[in-house]
Design a protein around this motif. Structure first.
Motif, short mmCIF file in Angstrom:
data_model
loop_
_atom_site.label_atom_id
_atom_site.label_comp_id
_atom_site.label_asym_id
_atom_site.label_seq_id
_atom_site.Cartn_x
_atom_site.Cartn_y
_atom_site.Cartn_z
N GLY A 9 0.83 -1.21 0.00
CA GLY A 9 0.00 0.00 0.00
C GLY A 9 0.85 1.24 0.00
N THR A 10 0.18 2.36 -0.17
CA THR A 10 0.91 3.63 -0.08
C THR A 10 1.09 4.01 1.38
N PHE A 11 0.09 3.66 2.19
CA PHE A 11 0.14 3.95 3.62
C PHE A 11 0.48 5.43 3.85
N ILE A 14 -0.56 5.26 7.17
CA ILE A 14 -1.15 4.02 7.69
C ILE A 14 -2.21 4.40 8.73
N HIS A 15 -3.37 3.74 8.70
CA HIS A 15 -4.45 4.09 9.63
C HIS A 15 -5.01 2.83 10.31
N ASN A 16 -5.98 3.05 11.21
CA ASN A 16 -6.51 1.92 11.98
C ASN A 16 -7.24 0.91 11.11
N GLY A 17 -7.76 1.35 9.97
CA GLY A 17 -8.41 0.42 9.04
C GLY A 17 -7.39 -0.58 8.50
N HIS A 18 -6.21 -0.09 8.12
CA HIS A 18 -5.15 -0.99 7.65
C HIS A 18 -4.81 -2.02 8.73
N ALA A 20 -6.65 -3.05 11.20
CA ALA A 20 -7.76 -4.00 11.41
C ALA A 20 -7.76 -5.07 10.32
N VAL A 21 -7.50 -4.66 9.09
CA VAL A 21 -7.45 -5.61 7.97
C VAL A 21 -6.31 -6.61 8.19
N ALA A 22 -5.14 -6.11 8.55
CA ALA A 22 -3.98 -6.99 8.75
C ALA A 22 -4.23 -7.94 9.92
N HIS A 43 -0.03 3.43 -10.35
CA HIS A 43 -1.47 3.47 -10.64
C HIS A 43 -2.22 4.48 -9.77
N ARG A 44 -1.51 5.41 -9.17
CA ARG A 44 -2.22 6.44 -8.42
C ARG A 44 -1.32 7.68 -8.30
N PRO A 45 -1.88 8.84 -7.92
CA PRO A 45 -1.05 10.05 -7.86
C PRO A 45 0.03 9.92 -6.79
N LEU A 103 -2.55 -9.28 0.26
CA LEU A 103 -3.74 -8.78 0.97
C LEU A 103 -4.15 -7.45 0.34
N ILE A 104 -5.43 -7.31 0.02
CA ILE A 104 -5.83 -6.14 -0.78
C ILE A 104 -7.27 -5.75 -0.50
N GLY A 105 -7.56 -4.46 -0.49
CA GLY A 105 -8.94 -3.98 -0.35
C GLY A 105 -9.67 -4.12 -1.68
N MET A 106 -11.00 -4.25 -1.60
CA MET A 106 -11.79 -4.46 -2.82
C MET A 106 -11.63 -3.31 -3.80
N VAL A 130 -10.51 -7.88 0.81
CA VAL A 130 -11.32 -7.38 1.92
C VAL A 130 -12.28 -6.32 1.38
N ASP A 131 -13.56 -6.44 1.73
CA ASP A 131 -14.54 -5.44 1.28
C ASP A 131 -14.25 -4.09 1.90
N ARG A 132 -14.67 -3.07 1.18
CA ARG A 132 -14.53 -1.70 1.66
C ARG A 132 -15.85 -1.00 1.46
N LEU A 174 -16.84 -4.07 8.07
CA LEU A 174 -16.34 -3.01 7.19
C LEU A 174 -15.64 -1.93 8.01
N ARG A 175 -14.59 -1.39 7.44
CA ARG A 175 -13.85 -0.30 8.10
C ARG A 175 -13.96 0.96 7.24
N GLU A 176 -14.29 2.07 7.88
CA GLU A 176 -14.56 3.32 7.16
C GLU A 176 -13.29 4.12 6.86
N GLU A 177 -12.20 3.83 7.54
CA GLU A 177 -11.02 4.70 7.41
C GLU A 177 -10.53 4.77 5.97
N SER A 178 -10.08 5.94 5.58
CA SER A 178 -9.47 6.11 4.26
C SER A 178 -8.37 7.16 4.40
N ALA A 179 -7.21 6.88 3.83
CA ALA A 179 -6.08 7.81 3.94
C ALA A 179 -6.42 9.15 3.31
N THR A 180 -7.16 9.11 2.21
CA THR A 180 -7.53 10.36 1.53
C THR A 180 -8.38 11.23 2.47
P1 ATP Z 1 -6.57 6.28 -0.12
O1 ATP Z 1 -7.83 6.58 0.63
O2 ATP Z 1 -5.69 7.47 -0.24
O3 ATP Z 1 -6.82 5.58 -1.42
P2 ATP Z 1 -6.13 3.97 1.48
O4 ATP Z 1 -6.76 4.31 2.76
O5 ATP Z 1 -6.88 3.14 0.50
O6 ATP Z 1 -5.68 5.30 0.76
P3 ATP Z 1 -3.73 2.50 0.80
O7 ATP Z 1 -2.37 2.66 1.34
O8 ATP Z 1 -3.97 2.88 -0.60
O9 ATP Z 1 -4.71 3.35 1.78
O10 ATP Z 1 -4.28 1.06 1.08
C1 ATP Z 1 -3.48 -0.09 1.10
C2 ATP Z 1 -4.40 -1.29 0.95
O11 ATP Z 1 -5.31 -1.34 2.04
C3 ATP Z 1 -5.26 -1.25 -0.32
O12 ATP Z 1 -5.37 -2.56 -0.82
C4 ATP Z 1 -6.60 -0.75 0.20
O13 ATP Z 1 -7.66 -1.20 -0.61
C5 ATP Z 1 -6.65 -1.37 1.58
N1 ATP Z 1 -7.46 -0.59 2.52
C6 ATP Z 1 -7.21 0.66 2.94
N2 ATP Z 1 -8.15 1.09 3.79
C7 ATP Z 1 -9.04 0.07 3.91
C8 ATP Z 1 -10.28 -0.09 4.63
N3 ATP Z 1 -10.77 0.89 5.38
N4 ATP Z 1 -10.91 -1.29 4.52
C9 ATP Z 1 -10.40 -2.28 3.72
N5 ATP Z 1 -9.26 -2.17 3.01
C10 ATP Z 1 -8.60 -1.02 3.10
#
Ligand code: ATP
Length: 214
Positions: A9-11, A14-18, A20-22, A43-45, A103-106, A130-132, A174-180
């Motif tokens: 991932g780009t991390f 890195i957040h609590n969603g990552h 939890a998935v791990a 594949h991303r900015p 390991l990868i998010g949907m 893993v679903d998102r 499901l985990r709501e966290e998103s790095a963006t």
């Molecule tokens: P951004 O929101 O900027 O796209 P991100 O939160 O998806 O970032 P990444 O570093 O791109 O973070 O994610 C690494 C991997 O973790 C990717 O496969 C992504 O799909 C997965 N992932 C990240 N956040 C979650 C989440 N909340 N639930 C499930 N998978 C996640």
């Protein structure tokens, strides 16, 4: 053979969603998870923190967590951070029989056909998907659907009795966290956040990361 799980991932950050998935993957397969921060994903900015800062945050987040480690190989390699290259290296280092899973998010999995030489990835590893929120199964692109057709399994053991090529959907809340979203939130209000590991949140404030926008 015990599965090796790689979590790329780009991390950023890195957040609590990552985490939890791990943790869910670690629990389901009773094995270690190796975080692979990307240097410069094609594949991303570009990421907004430097790759070494992102790797440092990964290390802070997993510090003291048994079975989690961080592999900095993509930072050391010149050129774009193709997951394919990391997987080829892991395959060469562990041998043809070692079961390896990515390991990868949907959301990322749906974009797989945009990845460099993506079909070869299935020869090198399994996928644990893993679903998102907002990213269900219904919309698999056709090419991906075709490649996955004979590969789905619900049984974790099927990822241990073959080196690569199977796809499992890991069930977890499901985990709501998103790095963006987190970067956007930090640009608005640069304070401690509960969706980040405490040490990561403190590191971001100390280094004034993400203070001026995404
Ligand atoms: P951004 O929101 O900027 O796209 P991100 O939160 O998806 O970032 P990444 O570093 O791109 O973070 O994610 C690494 C991997 O973790 C990717 O496969 C992504 O799909 C997965 N992932 C990240 N956040 C979650 C989440 N909340 N639930 C499930 N998978 C996640």
């Amino acid at each position: 053979m015990r599965l090796i799980i790689l979590y790329g991932g780009t991390f950023d950050p890195i957040h609590n969603g990552h985490l939890a998935v791990a943790t869910a993957a670690q629990d389901a397969f009773r094995t270690d998870v190796i975080f692979l921060p990307a240097a410069d994903p094609p594949h991303r900015p570009p990421a907004s923190a430097s790759s070494s800062q992102r790797a440092e945050m990964v290390e802070l987040a997993i510090s003291g967590h048994p079975g989690f480690s961080c592999d900095r190989r993509e930072l050391r390699r010149a050129g774009p951070s193709y997951s394919l290259l990391s997987l080829r290296e892991w395959r060469a280092e562990t041998g043809p029989r070692q079961p390896i899973a990515w390991l990868i998010g949907m959301d990322s999995f749906l974009g797989l056909p945009g990845w460099h030489a993506w079909r070869e990835l299935f020869e090198l590893s399994h996928f644990i998907v893993v679903d998102r929120p907002g990213h269900g199964m219904q919309a698999l692109p056709e090419a991906l659907e075709r490649v996955c057709a004979q590969r789905w399994t619900d049984e974790p053991e099927r990822l241990e009795d073959a080196p690569a090529g199977r796809v499992l959907r890991l069930q977890m809340p499901l985990r709501e966290e998103s790095a963006t979203m987190i970067r956007a939130g930090l640009a608005e209000e640069h304070g401690l956040r509960t969706d980040l590991p405490q040490a990561v949140s403190a590191y971001i404030l100390r280094n004034r990361l993400y203070a001026t926008g995404v």
